[in-house]
Design a protein around this motif. Structure first.
Motif, short mmCIF file in Angstrom:
data_model
loop_
_atom_site.label_atom_id
_atom_site.label_comp_id
_atom_site.label_asym_id
_atom_site.label_seq_id
_atom_site.Cartn_x
_atom_site.Cartn_y
_atom_site.Cartn_z
N HIS A 113 0.81 -1.22 0.00
CA HIS A 113 0.00 0.00 0.00
C HIS A 113 0.85 1.28 0.00
CE1 HIS A 113 -3.76 -2.16 0.68
NE2 HIS A 113 -3.13 -2.88 1.60
N ILE A 114 2.15 1.13 0.04
CA ILE A 114 3.03 2.30 0.19
C ILE A 114 3.53 2.80 -1.16
CG2 ILE A 114 5.25 3.08 1.11
CD1 ILE A 114 4.79 1.29 3.51
N PRO A 115 3.30 4.08 -1.47
CA PRO A 115 3.84 4.64 -2.72
C PRO A 115 5.37 4.75 -2.65
CG PRO A 115 2.06 6.00 -1.81
CD PRO A 115 2.46 5.02 -0.75
N ASP A 116 6.00 4.69 -3.79
CA ASP A 116 7.46 4.86 -3.90
C ASP A 116 8.19 3.95 -2.91
OD1 ASP A 116 9.99 5.69 -4.51
OD2 ASP A 116 9.61 7.82 -4.19
N GLN A 117 8.03 2.66 -3.12
CA GLN A 117 8.61 1.68 -2.19
C GLN A 117 10.13 1.74 -2.14
OE1 GLN A 117 6.21 -0.46 -4.46
NE2 GLN A 117 4.59 -0.92 -2.97
N GLU A 118 10.75 2.17 -3.23
CA GLU A 118 12.22 2.31 -3.23
C GLU A 118 12.64 3.34 -2.19
OE1 GLU A 118 10.99 0.85 -7.27
OE2 GLU A 118 10.28 2.40 -5.88
N MET A 143 -1.94 -12.12 -7.32
CA MET A 143 -2.65 -13.24 -6.70
C MET A 143 -4.16 -13.03 -6.79
SD MET A 143 -4.19 -12.42 -3.58
CE MET A 143 -3.92 -13.40 -2.13
N PRO A 144 -4.99 -14.07 -6.53
CA PRO A 144 -6.42 -14.00 -6.79
C PRO A 144 -7.14 -12.78 -6.21
CG PRO A 144 -5.82 -16.25 -6.31
CD PRO A 144 -4.57 -15.43 -6.10
N PHE A 145 -6.71 -12.33 -5.02
CA PHE A 145 -7.35 -11.17 -4.39
C PHE A 145 -6.33 -10.07 -4.09
CE2 PHE A 145 -10.33 -14.59 -3.89
CZ PHE A 145 -11.55 -13.99 -4.10
N GLY A 146 -5.35 -9.93 -4.98
CA GLY A 146 -4.30 -8.95 -4.80
C GLY A 146 -4.77 -7.51 -4.87
N GLY A 147 -5.97 -7.29 -5.44
CA GLY A 147 -6.55 -5.95 -5.50
C GLY A 147 -7.41 -5.63 -4.31
N VAL A 163 -10.35 -10.43 -10.60
CA VAL A 163 -11.09 -9.36 -11.26
C VAL A 163 -10.29 -8.06 -11.31
CG1 VAL A 163 -12.29 -8.57 -9.18
CG2 VAL A 163 -13.36 -8.25 -11.42
N HIS A 164 -9.39 -7.87 -10.35
CA HIS A 164 -8.59 -6.64 -10.30
C HIS A 164 -7.59 -6.55 -11.44
CE1 HIS A 164 -6.14 -9.72 -8.42
NE2 HIS A 164 -5.08 -8.92 -8.43
N LEU A 165 -7.37 -7.67 -12.15
CA LEU A 165 -6.41 -7.68 -13.25
C LEU A 165 -7.05 -7.30 -14.59
CD1 LEU A 165 -4.42 -10.94 -12.38
CD2 LEU A 165 -3.89 -8.57 -11.75
N LEU A 166 -8.34 -7.07 -14.58
CA LEU A 166 -9.02 -6.63 -15.80
C LEU A 166 -8.53 -5.24 -16.20
CD1 LEU A 166 -12.70 -7.66 -14.96
CD2 LEU A 166 -11.22 -8.74 -16.67
N PRO A 167 -8.66 -4.89 -17.48
CA PRO A 167 -8.37 -3.50 -17.89
C PRO A 167 -9.18 -2.53 -17.04
CG PRO A 167 -8.69 -4.89 -19.81
CD PRO A 167 -9.06 -5.73 -18.62
N ASP A 168 -8.61 -1.37 -16.74
CA ASP A 168 -9.25 -0.41 -15.83
C ASP A 168 -10.69 -0.08 -16.25
OD1 ASP A 168 -6.83 -0.47 -14.64
OD2 ASP A 168 -6.25 1.59 -15.15
N ARG A 188 -9.38 1.41 -5.40
CA ARG A 188 -8.82 0.18 -5.99
C ARG A 188 -7.67 0.52 -6.93
NH1 ARG A 188 -9.90 -2.63 -2.21
NH2 ARG A 188 -10.39 -0.59 -1.39
N MET A 189 -7.79 1.65 -7.63
CA MET A 189 -6.72 2.08 -8.53
C MET A 189 -5.47 2.50 -7.73
SD MET A 189 -7.66 1.57 -11.65
CE MET A 189 -8.34 0.06 -10.90
N ASP A 190 -5.69 3.05 -6.53
CA ASP A 190 -4.56 3.38 -5.68
C ASP A 190 -3.79 2.11 -5.29
OD1 ASP A 190 -5.09 6.08 -5.73
OD2 ASP A 190 -6.24 6.08 -3.85
N ILE A 191 -4.54 1.06 -5.01
CA ILE A 191 -3.91 -0.21 -4.68
C ILE A 191 -3.16 -0.77 -5.88
CG2 ILE A 191 -4.37 -2.63 -4.04
CD1 ILE A 191 -6.70 -1.60 -2.34
N LYS A 192 -3.74 -0.59 -7.07
CA LYS A 192 -3.07 -1.05 -8.29
C LYS A 192 -1.73 -0.35 -8.48
CE LYS A 192 -3.69 -1.65 -13.27
NZ LYS A 192 -4.62 -1.53 -14.41
N LYS A 193 -1.69 0.95 -8.17
CA LYS A 193 -0.46 1.73 -8.35
C LYS A 193 0.66 1.25 -7.43
CE LYS A 193 -2.84 5.98 -9.75
NZ LYS A 193 -3.20 7.36 -9.33
N THR A 194 0.29 0.79 -6.24
CA THR A 194 1.31 0.40 -5.25
C THR A 194 1.48 -1.11 -5.13
OG1 THR A 194 -0.32 0.49 -3.46
CG2 THR A 194 0.95 2.49 -3.89
#
Length: 260
Positions: A113-118, A143-147, A163-168, A188-194
């Motif tokens: 959940h953390i932005p800019d993990q580096e 993974m199946p519920f990674g979103g 389902v989270h792997l579908l096109p936005d 959900r898109m925030d989770i996709k970004k991180t």
């Protein structure tokens, strides 16, 4: 959304169970745990992961951005016999100046959940004692519920794997179709970004000069014992050897890392 996502005390107890029965034994194989340990949890929520360490007598600090979760944590711990050893902080980790170095830092279901993990992985080095370790537990993004769709209000979408792997655009269409709000879609898109894969996480570790002391791929997440009464199971070795593909079938990764 499952009832457990609304019942914060139940969620607290699930975290406590998993940490007591799986996380502490896992860490102990690398770093013995006693009352002399100085522990930090980043993203502590209500502190369920902290409680088993506090029960042992460790000196514990929990940091979280949510004031509501920190306030609930204070209520949960107010009668704990070792509460004098607990410090709960509502703040951004980047604004914290460490008062001491920590023997163990734990992050369960947080790094994804953390932005800019580096930047984050470089920053937390200042909190770690010379012989300290960091424990990470997280679900690979694919993974199946990674979103984290399991927290959606729709009973259908919340139980629909991948389902989270579908096109936005298609994911948004489905969420609107099943009554989810635009705000929920943005979250959900925030989770996709991180969201993070095994390969990317290990690349960050390498670039930031961390040593992997131990890692485990789980086909069945240890936390599923508390959630669904499913016995934890390690991933098949043949699956762990296939980069990228292993992310789709591994429900949790456990790591213990240290500085070079």
């Amino acid at each position: 959304m499952q009832k457990r996502h609304k019942n914060r005390l139940q969620y607290f107890k699930e975290q406590e169970y998993t940490t007591k029965n799986y996380v502490i034994p896992y860490i102990s194989e690398i770093k013995p745990i006693s009352k002399n340990i100085n522990l930090l949890e980043i993203g502590c929520g209500e502190g369920g992961n902290i409680k088993p360490f506090l029960d042992i007598g460790c000196k514990c600090t929990g940091i979280d951005l949510s004031i509501n979760q920190i306030e609930r944590a204070k209520k949960f711990f107010q009668s704990h016999p070792n509460s004098f050893n607990l410090k709960l902080i509502n703040n951004d980790i980047y604004k914290i100046i460490p008062e001491s170095a920590y023997d163990i830092i734990i992050m369960r279901d947080v790094i994804e959940h953390i932005p800019d993990q580096e930047k984050f992985m470089s920053f937390i080095k200042k909190f770690l004692a010379p012989k300290g370790v960091v424990f990470f537990g997280f679900p690979p993004w694919q993974m199946p519920f990674g979103g984290h769709q399991q927290v959606l209000k729709s009973k259908i979408l919340s139980h629909l794997p991948y389902v989270h792997l579908l096109p936005d655009s298609l994911y948004k269409f489905l969420m609107n179709l099943f009554g989810e709000s635009d705000a929920t879609f943005r979250s959900r898109m925030d989770i996709k970004k991180t969201g993070i894969s095994i390969e990317r996480f290990e690349k960050i570790l390498k670039n930031e000069n961390y040593i992997i002391n131990k890692k485990t791929y789980y086909l069945i997440n240890p936390n599923y014992k508390a959630k669904f009464n499913l016995k934890p199971r390690k991933q098949l070795i043949i699956v762990t050897k296939v980069p990228w593909l292993r992310n789709f079938f591994t429900t949790a990764m456990y790591y213990i890392v240290s500085q070079e």
